[in-house]
Structure formats: structure tokens, C-alpha cells
Design an enzyme around this catalytic site. Structure first.
Site, PDB file in Angstrom:
ATOM      1  N   TYR A 154      -3.085   3.602   2.249  1.00 21.67           N
ATOM      2  CA  TYR A 154      -3.905   3.783   3.450  1.00 21.67           C
ATOM      3  C   TYR A 154      -5.154   4.656   3.297  1.00 21.67           C
ATOM      4  CZ  TYR A 154      -0.140   1.296   5.709  1.00 21.67           C
ATOM      5  OH  TYR A 154       0.770   0.326   6.058  1.00 21.67           O
ATOM      6  N   PHE A 440       7.902   6.786  11.649  1.00 16.90           N
ATOM      7  CA  PHE A 440       7.753   5.585  12.466  1.00 16.90           C
ATOM      8  C   PHE A 440       7.120   4.448  11.689  1.00 16.90           C
ATOM      9  CE2 PHE A 440       3.140   6.179  13.412  1.00 16.90           C
ATOM     10  CZ  PHE A 440       2.995   7.518  13.090  1.00 16.90           C
TER      11      PHE A 440
HETATM   12  C1  LIG Z   1       2.721   2.039   8.593  1.00 18.40           C
HETATM   13  C2  LIG Z   1       3.689   1.126   7.843  1.00 18.40           C
HETATM   14  O1  LIG Z   1       4.261   0.245   8.399  1.00 18.40           O
HETATM   15  S1  LIG Z   1       3.894   1.418   6.166  1.00 18.40           S
HETATM   16  C3  LIG Z   1       4.660  -0.050   5.538  1.00 18.40           C
HETATM   17  C4  LIG Z   1       3.775  -0.869   4.658  1.00 18.40           C
HETATM   18  N1  LIG Z   1       4.512  -2.077   4.294  1.00 18.40           N
HETATM   19  C5  LIG Z   1       5.253  -2.213   3.159  1.00 18.40           C
HETATM   20  O2  LIG Z   1       5.309  -1.338   2.317  1.00 18.40           O
HETATM   21  C6  LIG Z   1       6.004  -3.509   3.013  1.00 18.40           C
HETATM   22  C7  LIG Z   1       5.747  -4.171   1.658  1.00 18.40           C
HETATM   23  N2  LIG Z   1       4.323  -4.321   1.356  1.00 18.40           N
HETATM   24  C8  LIG Z   1       3.503  -5.170   2.040  1.00 18.40           C
HETATM   25  O3  LIG Z   1       3.930  -5.790   3.011  1.00 18.40           O
HETATM   26  C9  LIG Z   1       2.053  -5.348   1.601  1.00 18.40           C
HETATM   27  O4  LIG Z   1       2.001  -5.280   0.203  1.00 18.40           O
HETATM   28  C10 LIG Z   1       1.068  -4.310   2.196  1.00 18.40           C
HETATM   29  C11 LIG Z   1       1.165  -4.339   3.721  1.00 18.40           C
HETATM   30  C12 LIG Z   1       1.361  -2.893   1.729  1.00 18.40           C
HETATM   31  C13 LIG Z   1      -0.370  -4.646   1.761  1.00 18.40           C
HETATM   32  O5  LIG Z   1      -0.787  -5.862   2.353  1.00 18.40           O
HETATM   33  P1  LIG Z   1      -1.915  -6.800   1.680  1.00 18.40           P
HETATM   34  O6  LIG Z   1      -2.253  -7.845   2.658  1.00 18.40           O
HETATM   35  O7  LIG Z   1      -1.480  -7.185   0.338  1.00 18.40           O
HETATM   36  O8  LIG Z   1      -3.143  -5.787   1.565  1.00 18.40           O
HETATM   37  P2  LIG Z   1      -4.676  -6.207   1.374  1.00 18.40           P
HETATM   38  O9  LIG Z   1      -4.746  -7.501   0.615  1.00 18.40           O
HETATM   39  O10 LIG Z   1      -5.392  -6.158   2.676  1.00 18.40           O
HETATM   40  O11 LIG Z   1      -5.149  -5.018   0.449  1.00 18.40           O
HETATM   41  C14 LIG Z   1      -6.258  -4.218   0.719  1.00 18.40           C
HETATM   42  C15 LIG Z   1      -6.471  -3.286  -0.447  1.00 18.40           C
HETATM   43  O12 LIG Z   1      -5.353  -2.421  -0.579  1.00 18.40           O
HETATM   44  C16 LIG Z   1      -4.786  -2.518  -1.882  1.00 18.40           C
HETATM   45  N3  LIG Z   1      -3.330  -2.378  -1.716  1.00 18.40           N
HETATM   46  C17 LIG Z   1      -2.551  -3.073  -0.862  1.00 18.40           C
HETATM   47  N4  LIG Z   1      -1.275  -2.664  -0.978  1.00 18.40           N
HETATM   48  C18 LIG Z   1      -1.252  -1.698  -1.912  1.00 18.40           C
HETATM   49  C19 LIG Z   1      -0.220  -0.911  -2.466  1.00 18.40           C
HETATM   50  N5  LIG Z   1       1.056  -1.046  -2.065  1.00 18.40           N
HETATM   51  N6  LIG Z   1      -0.551  -0.010  -3.417  1.00 18.40           N
HETATM   52  C20 LIG Z   1      -1.855   0.121  -3.833  1.00 18.40           C
HETATM   53  N7  LIG Z   1      -2.876  -0.613  -3.327  1.00 18.40           N
HETATM   54  C21 LIG Z   1      -2.571  -1.509  -2.378  1.00 18.40           C
HETATM   55  C22 LIG Z   1      -5.196  -3.873  -2.381  1.00 18.40           C
HETATM   56  O13 LIG Z   1      -5.190  -3.936  -3.778  1.00 18.40           O
HETATM   57  C23 LIG Z   1      -6.593  -3.994  -1.801  1.00 18.40           C
HETATM   58  O14 LIG Z   1      -7.485  -3.213  -2.591  1.00 18.40           O
HETATM   59  P3  LIG Z   1      -9.050  -3.571  -2.691  1.00 18.40           P
HETATM   60  O15 LIG Z   1      -9.596  -3.437  -1.300  1.00 18.40           O
HETATM   61  O16 LIG Z   1      -9.577  -2.558  -3.633  1.00 18.40           O
HETATM   62  O17 LIG Z   1      -9.096  -4.988  -3.193  1.00 18.40           O
END
Ligand SMILES: CC(=O)SCCNC(=O)CCNC(=O)[C@H](O)C(C)(C)COP(=O)(O)OP(=O)(O)OC[C@H]1O[C@@H](n2cnc3c(N)ncnc32)[C@H](O)[C@@H]1OP(=O)(O)O
Length: 440
Positions: A154, A440
Site C-alpha cells: 500500500y 480490519f
Molecule cells: C486492506 C486489505 O484488505 S489487505 C488484503 C490484501 N489482499 C490480499 O493479501 C489477498 C491476496 N492478494 C491479492 O488479492 C492481490 O495480490 C492484491 C490485492 C494484493 C494485489 O492486487 P493486484 O490487482 O494484483 O494489484 P495491482 O495489479 O493493481 O498492482 C499494483 C502495483 O502493486 C504491486 N503489488 C501488488 N500486490 C503486491 C504485493 N503483494 N507485494 C508487492 N507489490 C505488490 C504490483 O506489482 C503493481 O506494481 P506497479 O504499479 O509498480 O506495477
């Protein structure tokens, strides 16, 4: 239900939104989009698929928070894969409050963020979060907040770690002792009263605790063992203890469970602990240590600056298993949030804030006198005493870290005058560390 954006060649997904209250009828029946959304959230966090009854409990709880639901649907479905009605991504937010001193600041609380593994890294989270943060800003909500599954996600969206918590194990075997005698009385209470006791105590805790953020409704169910997102069934091993102050009022409580005789050492796990004063806190720990047929206590939620360590006759009984980020804050309206915070220092400083999402960027002159801040918005170009990314301001806002530490970490320009770093810390210093007891 509203369609926010249709699929395009660049982003072949439809983004929809609805409020959680729309999904449940007067008889408690949950509509199909909400069920599919819940299933997707639970799949995203690797939980067990919820039955109909669990769906009703979960949606009713989400509805109490008035959560704004976001769901992403693919434009192309391969034969035999999950149906078009199942979202490939979920996201939700609701307006809660953050204790910033005397005021409770309206805050956009973000939760339930998941993207199906087969659709990750295609910009889906980026689309959902920028949509939500923009909407929150437009609605006049000055701050956004979340607790994160991973610390790497984030920062790029302007969130900074605002405080930390510890996962601890305390050795409560024979010889455990506190340096002061417990004050008040602890009694067991029926588990099904825990939700209410928790809600009432949390109200007082939240109003009095710098850095506290509201709790979603599902805490009521979790602390009484009624259900959790991981386990929709009742957990009948949950026990509840209440602390009575000398005047008989309830000023602390504990929800906990025994992890079974196979745990080594035999361990109690704290599910939730709230204390309105240090006496209640220590008395609840003495109670935990006194529970027979156990010799250790785990708590995945101890404050980073835990007085328990200093209360123990033998401080080596206190083991920190890990210390990690807790609350993440994302400034949205800088003048509003700077003016809302309570200050213990004084001075005048010009801040320049950079923001990749262009929601909060600008140059601001903050004057603090008699504990109150007054912020003037300056033209974007011009000199500043200190310049930072919006995520750094998220970390610094509650003084969970000092500007000095961020400067030493290379998070502020190394060229920043030492005097400006000191001035920032003088203005933002607090007598207490920010504490939040909400996941949360
Ligand atoms: C507040 C909460 O609910 S926290 C819970 C978060 N959810 C989870 O952990 C569940 C499992 N993970 C997921 O569902 C997904 O991997 C998510 C939600 C973390 C990321 O969703 P994505 O759609 O893949 O992210 P998106 O493609 O928009 O990525 C945006 C940027 O963040 C980066 N990014 C996304 N996830 C991660 C991660 N886990 N670690 C490091 N970088 C990340 C991407 O590489 C991308 O980088 P860039 O802008 O330099 O290219």
C-alpha cells in the site's frame, strides 16, 4: 447497484458498486451478488466456503457497518471456469473514526481487498483503490486507513505505517509475578455477553486512546466465539473475563481460549483485551497467569510499547515473536487533518507534500499554538522547510515515528535542514505512542 466503469480494451473488466444494506431483505435473505462477493473475499483469504446461514450472518454484519462494496467482473469467461456472476476482485470501505487527540476524525476504512490469483498484477487493485480514495476525498473524508496483509502493497498508494503491534508469548509457568499487586477483581462472564461488553468498553477506549480507530461490527461475533470470517461455526472454547474496578464499574475485559493440551507449552490465546486503565490491564494479565492447566499466554495484538514487560518481576518471561505494522494511514485532505489533530508542541512550519495519485499534494503552512493547528494552503511552487511523500506524512501524523527517524531512513530528502526535522518533531511530538486495537 451502480456500474462505475465498463470494460475497455486496456482494462477488460467492469467495476460495480453497491452499499451493503442493499444486499439483505427484511427477512434476512441475502441476494446473489452479495453471496458471490462474500465467496470471492473468503477465497481470496483462503478461508472455508460459507454456507447459507453463515452468508446471512456475514452480510448482516457488513450491512451494520454500511460498507460500500466494490466488485470487478471479467468481460470474457472461459468455458468451465467460475461463472460471470462471480467477481474476480473485491474491495470494501466504510466511514469510521480515528482518535487524533480531542477529535475523532472521519476516516475511510478499507477492507476485504482481494484479486483472484489468475487476474493479479493487471492493475485491478490500483483501479479499485484509486476509485475509492477519489470518492472518499469528494465526500469530504480527510483520511483513509487500513490494516495490511503484506507491508509491500500500500505504500505506492500513499499509505504509511502509523503504528506497530507485537505478537508476544508470556511464560506464565510457576514463578510468574508482577511487581505490583493487582487492583480490583476479575470474574468470568458468559461468552454470549462478550459482544456487548466489548462494544461498550471499546466506545470508552476509542474516545480516550490516541491512535485508536473504530471497529467493524464483526468484532461482536468474534470476541464471543459466535463466528469469524475463517470459521462461520460457533467456537464454544471461547471464554470471557471481566475486570471490576474498586468502585464496581467494569473497566476491562478479556476474550481468550485454551489451545488444548497438545500445545507446547500448554497455551492460552488472547482473542481480545481491552483495559481502560493500567490497573485493569495488569489485573487481567494476573488473571491469565493464574489460569490453571496452562503455562504460557499468546497475544497477537500487544502494543509496541507494552507496559507488561516492565511490570513483570522477570522480564525475560516476555518474548516478542514478531513486531509488525498495524494501522496504515493515507492523508486525503491535509488542512482538515492537520487542523483536527491535538498538538503538544508549538511552532510554524511549511510542508510540501507529493502525491502520485494527486489527491493531497500541495504546500501548506502549519502554525501550532496552544495545542491547536491552523493550516494555510500555499501555491504549489515555492520553498518549504520539509518535503515528503504523502505516505511519509501518513506515518508521521500520529508521531508513531519521528521525522528524525524517517530522515535517517532516507524517506525525507537527506538535504533537509536538521533544524527543520527538529522543528517538525517538536510540533508533532506526543506524550504517548499511538495505539489501535483494531484489525480490519
Ligand atoms: C486492506 C486489505 O484488505 S489487505 C488484503 C490484501 N489482499 C490480499 O493479501 C489477498 C491476496 N492478494 C491479492 O488479492 C492481490 O495480490 C492484491 C490485492 C494484493 C494485489 O492486487 P493486484 O490487482 O494484483 O494489484 P495491482 O495489479 O493493481 O498492482 C499494483 C502495483 O502493486 C504491486 N503489488 C501488488 N500486490 C503486491 C504485493 N503483494 N507485494 C508487492 N507489490 C505488490 C504490483 O506489482 C503493481 O506494481 P506497479 O504499479 O509498480 O506495477
Amino acid at each position: 447497484m451502480k456500474i462505475i466503469s465498463e470494460a475497455t480494451p486496456d482494462f477488460p473488466y467492469q467495476l460495480r458498486t453497491w452499499t451493503s444494506t442493499e444486499s439483505i431483505d427484511s427477512a434476512g435473505k441475502v441476494d446473489e451478488p452479495a453471496k458471490a462477493w462474500n465467496r470471492a473475499v473468503i477465497q481470496g483469504f483462503h478461508g472455508a466456503e460459507p454456507e447459507e446461514q453463515a452468508q446471512e450472518k456475514i452480510v448482516a454484519s457488513i450491512a451494520k457497518d454500511q460498507q460500500q462494496i466494490y466488485a470487478i467482473y471479467p468481460s470474457e469467461i472461459r468455458p468451465g471456469s467460475l461463472p460471470a456472476t462471480d467477481p474476480v476482485a473485491t474491495y470494501s470501505s466504510f466511514v469510521g473514526t480515528l482518535n487524533v487527540g480531542e477529535a475523532l476524525l472521519a476516516t475511510d476504512m478499507i477492507t476485504a481487498v482481494t484479486v483472484r490469483p489468475s487476474h493479479r498484477r493487471r492493475g485491478i487493485l490500483s483501479r479499485m483503490i484509486s476509485t475509492d480514495l477519489t470518492a472518499a476525498k469528494e465526500q469530504g473524508v480527510p483520511m483513509a486507513a487500513l490494516t495490511a496483509s503484506e507491508a509491500t502493497i500500500y505504500g505506492r498508494f500513499g499509505f504509511g505505517e502509523a503504528n506497530r503491534y507485537r505478537s508476544i508469548t508470556v511464560d506464565t509457568s510457576l514463578g510468574f509475578a508482577l511487581r505490583s499487586a493487582p487492583v480490583g477483581t476479575v470474574e468470568l462472564a458468559p461468552a454470549d455477553t462478550a459482544g456487548q461488553v466489548q462494544a461498550e468498553l471499546f466506545k470508552s477506549f476509542h474516545a480516550a486512546t490516541f491512535g485508536s480507530i473504530s471497529r467493524p461490527d464483526h468484532y461482536r461475533a468474534m470476541v464471543s466465539g459466535e463466528w469469524t470470517f475463517d470459521n462461520p461455526e460457533r467456537d464454544s472454547k471461547v471464554r470471557v473475563a471481566v475486570h471490576y474496578a474498586v468502585d464496581g464499574s467494569i473497566d476491562g475485559y478479556l476474550s481468550y481460549k485454551h489451545l488444548g493440551y497438545q500445545s507446547q507449552p500448554v497455551t492460552l490465546e488472547v482473542i481480545d483485551l481491552l483495559a481502560l486503565n493500567p490497573q485493569a490491564y495488569l489485573a487481567l494479565w494476573q488473571f491469565l497467569a493464574d489460569v490453571d492447566l496452562s503455562s504460557a499466554v499468546n497475544w497477537d495484538g500487544a502494543p509496541a510499547n507494552d507496559p507488561l514487560l516492565w511490570a513483570l518481576a522477570d522480564s525475560r518471561r516476555y518474548k516478542v515473536n514478531r513486531e509488525v505494522d498495524s494501522l496504515w494511514l493515507r492523508p486525503l485532505d491535509i488542512p482538515v487533518l492537520l487542523n483536527a489533530r491535538r498538538y503538544f508542541g508549538a511552532g510554524q512550519i511549511v510542508l510540501k507534500v507529493n502525491d502520485r495519485l494527486n489527491l493531497a499534494a500541495g504546500r501548506f503552512a502549519l502554525t501550532v499554538r496552544d495545542g491547536k493547528g491552523h493550516t494555510e494552503v500555499l501555491s504549489a511552487e515555492g520553498p518549504a522547510d520539509i518535503e515528503m511523500d504523502v505516505a511519509a506524512l501518513g506515518s508521521l501524523y500520529l508521531a508513531g515515528v519521528s521525522a528524525r527517524t524517517l530522515w535517517e531512513a532516507g524517506r525525507l530528502d537527506f538535504g533537509t535542514e536538521a533544524a527543520a526535522v527538529e522543528l517538525f518533531d517538536e510540533i508533532f511530538r506526543t506524550p504517548v505512542q499511538p495505539v489501535s486495537r483494531t484489525d480490519f
